[in-house]
Design an enzyme around this catalytic site. Structure first.
Site, PDB file in Angstrom:
ATOM      1  NE  ARG A 317      -3.891  -2.069   0.285  1.00  0.00           N
ATOM      2  CZ  ARG A 317      -5.000  -2.397   0.932  1.00  0.00           C
ATOM      3  NH1 ARG A 317      -5.499  -1.571   1.842  1.00  0.00           N
ATOM      4  NH2 ARG A 317      -5.628  -3.517   0.667  1.00  0.00           N
ATOM      5  CD  GLU A 319      -3.413   3.203   2.497  1.00  0.00           C
ATOM      6  OE1 GLU A 319      -4.040   3.892   3.308  1.00  0.00           O
ATOM      7  OE2 GLU A 319      -3.449   1.968   2.480  1.00  0.00           O
ATOM      8  NE  ARG A 325      -6.842   1.586  11.195  1.00  0.00           N
ATOM      9  CZ  ARG A 325      -8.075   1.986  11.473  1.00  0.00           C
ATOM     10  NH1 ARG A 325      -8.576   1.794  12.670  1.00  0.00           N
ATOM     11  NH2 ARG A 325      -8.802   2.561  10.553  1.00  0.00           N
ATOM     12  CG  HIS A 326      -2.757   2.676   8.026  1.00  0.00           C
ATOM     13  ND1 HIS A 326      -3.472   3.369   8.955  1.00  0.00           N
ATOM     14  CD2 HIS A 326      -3.644   2.229   7.094  1.00  0.00           C
ATOM     15  CE1 HIS A 326      -4.764   3.357   8.614  1.00  0.00           C
ATOM     16  NE2 HIS A 326      -4.893   2.670   7.489  1.00  0.00           N
ATOM     17  CD  GLU A 474     -11.214  -2.116   7.562  1.00  0.00           C
ATOM     18  OE1 GLU A 474     -11.603  -0.945   7.506  1.00  0.00           O
ATOM     19  OE2 GLU A 474     -10.700  -2.717   6.598  1.00  0.00           O
ATOM     20  CB  SER A 477     -12.758  -4.672   3.880  1.00  0.00           C
ATOM     21  OG  SER A 477     -12.775  -3.543   4.708  1.00  0.00           O
ATOM     22  NE  ARG A 527      -4.757  -2.226  10.145  1.00  0.00           N
ATOM     23  CZ  ARG A 527      -5.594  -1.518   9.411  1.00  0.00           C
ATOM     24  NH1 ARG A 527      -6.892  -1.763   9.484  1.00  0.00           N
ATOM     25  NH2 ARG A 527      -5.149  -0.575   8.620  1.00  0.00           N
TER      26      ARG A 527
HETATM   27  P1  ATP Z   1      -8.131   1.152   6.914  1.00  0.00           P
HETATM   28  O1  ATP Z   1      -9.502   1.738   6.803  1.00  0.00           O
HETATM   29  O2  ATP Z   1      -7.791   0.699   8.307  1.00  0.00           O
HETATM   30  O3  ATP Z   1      -7.069   1.978   6.292  1.00  0.00           O
HETATM   31  P2  ATP Z   1      -8.699  -0.318   4.569  1.00  0.00           P
HETATM   32  O4  ATP Z   1     -10.191  -0.324   4.581  1.00  0.00           O
HETATM   33  O5  ATP Z   1      -7.995   0.636   3.700  1.00  0.00           O
HETATM   34  O6  ATP Z   1      -8.157  -0.188   6.075  1.00  0.00           O
HETATM   35  P3  ATP Z   1      -8.741  -2.763   3.152  1.00  0.00           P
HETATM   36  O7  ATP Z   1      -8.355  -2.274   1.825  1.00  0.00           O
HETATM   37  O8  ATP Z   1     -10.167  -3.010   3.414  1.00  0.00           O
HETATM   38  O9  ATP Z   1      -8.171  -1.768   4.245  1.00  0.00           O
HETATM   39  O10 ATP Z   1      -7.832  -4.029   3.470  1.00  0.00           O
HETATM   40  C1  ATP Z   1      -8.302  -5.209   4.085  1.00  0.00           C
HETATM   41  C2  ATP Z   1      -7.585  -5.476   5.389  1.00  0.00           C
HETATM   42  O11 ATP Z   1      -6.181  -5.427   5.214  1.00  0.00           O
HETATM   43  C3  ATP Z   1      -7.851  -4.452   6.484  1.00  0.00           C
HETATM   44  O12 ATP Z   1      -9.049  -4.716   7.150  1.00  0.00           O
HETATM   45  C4  ATP Z   1      -6.661  -4.608   7.359  1.00  0.00           C
HETATM   46  O13 ATP Z   1      -6.762  -5.743   8.175  1.00  0.00           O
HETATM   47  C5  ATP Z   1      -5.568  -4.862   6.365  1.00  0.00           C
HETATM   48  N1  ATP Z   1      -4.892  -3.607   6.001  1.00  0.00           N
HETATM   49  C6  ATP Z   1      -5.303  -2.709   5.093  1.00  0.00           C
HETATM   50  N2  ATP Z   1      -4.435  -1.695   4.970  1.00  0.00           N
HETATM   51  C7  ATP Z   1      -3.435  -1.970   5.820  1.00  0.00           C
HETATM   52  C8  ATP Z   1      -2.222  -1.312   6.127  1.00  0.00           C
HETATM   53  N3  ATP Z   1      -1.879  -0.184   5.528  1.00  0.00           N
HETATM   54  N4  ATP Z   1      -1.410  -1.865   7.040  1.00  0.00           N
HETATM   55  C9  ATP Z   1      -1.736  -3.028   7.650  1.00  0.00           C
HETATM   56  N5  ATP Z   1      -2.860  -3.692   7.384  1.00  0.00           N
HETATM   57  C10 ATP Z   1      -3.712  -3.193   6.489  1.00  0.00           C
HETATM   58 MG    MG Z   2     -11.439  -1.867   4.581  1.00  0.00          MG
END
Ligand code: ATP
Ligand code: MG
Length: 553
Positions: A317, A319, A325-326, A474, A477, A527
């Site tokens: 990612r 981002e 948590r990211h 979270e 998803s 997570r």
């Molecule tokens: P958040 O809202 O917390 O940024 P997200 O909705 O962007 O998460 P999803 O794209 O739905 O994340 O990714 C599915 C799962 O992968 C998340 O529920 C989480 O467990 C994990 N995840 C997502 N982004 C990250 C990250 N940057 N670092 C660690 N784990 C992640």
């Molecule tokens: Mg999500």
């Protein structure tokens, strides 16, 4: 003239200053006396030196244990016991262990205590001069630098009282032999004893000390020195849990008949926006990108008649999220499966998956959880009521927040997702009301979900999608996905995505030959470990974390 080797005073007749007539002059006599005195001093020093050496040689000969310590012998059939296995059956028996020296304390010339460590577990040991142990051996044992690996042969003794400072409390080792396998450098950048203390709360300056005057080791310092940090009792337990989450996920999926896949992580075109993907600038002269989820490939496997698939693999990612948590790279636990009637079949499957993982962790890994609890007090208090998931509709969650006085006007308008603060607040409300730390929100607004999400047939503002939460944050998803190519193209266009563009054309084509309705989800391993154990930071659940600031070690 130099002093004769014998050390005797120089005789007048040998002295060149002696007058030739045979009668020594006054001066010559004085000089001879001085020379004699000098020579005597030198001879005495030499004698002392020789005596010392003789004493040393003598004592080396007296070292009745010289083969019991020092460099590792070249024997090759030594049976070694793992420290964690020591128990009743080893009492009064001699065992061999390969351990680190956690610390050492010389009590006297004849007695020393060494704390030994293997994979975070410690045991007290004693080196006491006696039949098989010499004073020299005691001295050598205490000279081994902290953290060095040694092979120890020792008699296992039940302790009269529990050794509180060690993790193995009921047994101690009486060392008979100790050999150096691999030395640790004297100056460790972080001391093992420093990382054994709980991490500091909140923001702590580098170099700060705690109430007891000990240096505070910040998360940054720990991560910079991750190899030493990983050796701690707590980290050893955290990564046992992490490994267990992966294997429990896999166990559950395989039992259901699902197949594991490893899909491509390099793709030729950026998907899902493009700004969140890492570019590989030179893929044989072209650009490539790192995938931000296996979403498209999981669905293409379903279209390829795979019916139920899962994957455990890296997710990237791009981002710039600098939060607790990211990460920019994490381990995704992904699954996708067809259903017969309704996507709730898959949702129930996924809920039971998490219940399985959590209840098995709680029952199979009690010891690890107890250890982690010493450092992260929340580790042992994860609640899951009646071994079942709590499922609420997203809008019911919004209502709970509203009832608690939160302003949810934006959420009421179906335009934005819950904020992180709202999610955490909801977690607290739900814990109090329903006594659970694991719950599911179903039927999210369409506007906050990706284009491939199935719309709710009865309410176009909502979708057939769900998020899973642990302690209000979270972990997953998921959703029913659109399985019809034309419906998918329309949904893409509605979100400003061109279905015929390079990144999407293969994906959309996958559905042109028909594809069964399917749903799935994506979980983050890091997570799950973080929130199940109540760790402060996702980096603590990641062996070598990657974030916008960190690409090493
Ligand atoms: P958040 O809202 O917390 O940024 P997200 O909705 O962007 O998460 P999803 O794209 O739905 O994340 O990714 C599915 C799962 O992968 C998340 O529920 C989480 O467990 C994990 N995840 C997502 N982004 C990250 C990250 N940057 N670092 C660690 N784990 C992640
Ligand atoms: Mg999500």
């Amino acid at each position: 003239m130099s002093a004769p080797e014998s050390g005797l005073p120089v005789h007048a007749k040998d002295n060149p200053n002696t007058p030739s007539d045979g009668a020594p002059s006054k001066n010559a006599l004085k000089k001879a006396a001085k020379d004699a005195e000098k020579a005597a001093k030198k001879a005495a020093a030499k004698k002392a030196e020789e005596e010392k050496r003789a004493e040393q040689q003598g004592s080396a000969e007296e070292d009745n244990a010289k083969d019991n310590y020092g460099a590792l012998p070249t024997d090759s059939d030594v049976q070694v016991t793992h420290l964690k296995m020591i128990g009743e059956e080893h009492a009064d028996k001699t065992i061999n262990v390969i351990v680190r020296v956690h610390n050492s304390r010389g009590q006297s010339a004849k007695l020393a205590f060494l704390m030994l460590r293997q994979q975070g577990k410690t045991v007290q040991s004693v080196v006491a001069a006696g039949d098989e142990v010499s004073k020299q051996m005691v001295k050598w044992a205490t000279s081994v630098s902290v953290n060095s690996f040694v092979r120890v042969t020792a008699l296992v003794k039940k302790t009269p009282a529990p050794v509180e400072s060690a993790s193995i409390k009921d047994y101690e080792l009486h060392i008979r032999k100790i050999y150096l396998i691999s030395p640790a450098m004297q100056m460790l950048p972080v001391q093992p004893k420093d990382i054994e203390r709980p991490p500091p709360e909140g923001n702590v300056e580098e170099g700060a000390t705690d109430a007891t005057g000990m240096p505070v080791v910040t998360l940054k310092t720990r991560l910079d020195n991750r190899v030493i940090d990983l050796q701690s009792e707590c980290n050893q337990a955290i990564f046992t849990i992490s490994s267990a989450v992966e294997s429990l996920f896999e166990e559950y999926m395989r039992k259901s008949g699902s197949r594991k896949f490893n899909t491509a992580k390099l793709v030729g075109a950026a998907t899902e926006g493009g700004s969140d993907v890492f570019e590989v600038s030179n893929y044989f002269g072209k650009k490539a990108y790192l995938t931000q989820s296996p979403q498209f490939y999981k669905q293409m496997l379903i279209a390829g008649d795979c019916e139920s698939v899962f994957e455990i693999g890296p997710v990237f990612r791009a981002e710039n999220s600098n939060t607790h948590r990211h990460l920019t790279e994490f381990t995704g636990l992904d699954f996708e499966m067809v259903f017969d009637n309704h996507y709730h079949e898959v949702l129930s499957f996924a809920e039971k998956l998490i219940v399985f993982v959590v209840t098995e962790l709680l029952s199979r890994y009690k010891d690890e959880i107890t250890i982690i609890q010493k450092y992260f007090p929340k580790a042992g208090d994860f609640k899951i009521k009646d071994g079942k998931a709590l499922r609420l509709k997203y809008l019911d969650g919004v209502q709970l927040l509203k009832d608690a006085g939160h302003d949810t006007s934006e959420q009421d308008a179906f335009k934005t997702d819950l904020t992180t603060a709202m999610e955490k607040a909801l977690g607290k409300i739900i814990r109090e009301k329903y006594e659970t730390d694991f719950y599911v929100l179903d039927e999210f607004p369409m506007a906050v979900r990706p284009f491939y999400t199935k719309q709710h047939p009865a309410n176009p503002d909502l979708s057939y999608s769900y998020d899973f939460f642990m302690r209000g944050e979270e972990i997953m998803s998921g959703a029913q996905r659109i399985n019809d190519a034309e419906e998918l193209e329309t949904a893409m266009r509605a979100k400003g995505v061109d279905p015929s563009s390079e990144g999407f054309v293969d994906y959309v084509s996958a559905f042109r030959q028909g594809c069964r309705p399917h749903a799935g989800g994506g979980l983050g391993l890091n997570r799950i470990v973080q929130f199940f154990l109540g760790l402060d930071n996702v980096r603590q659940a990641t062996p070598f974390p990657r974030d916008p600031q960190r690409l090493r070690p």
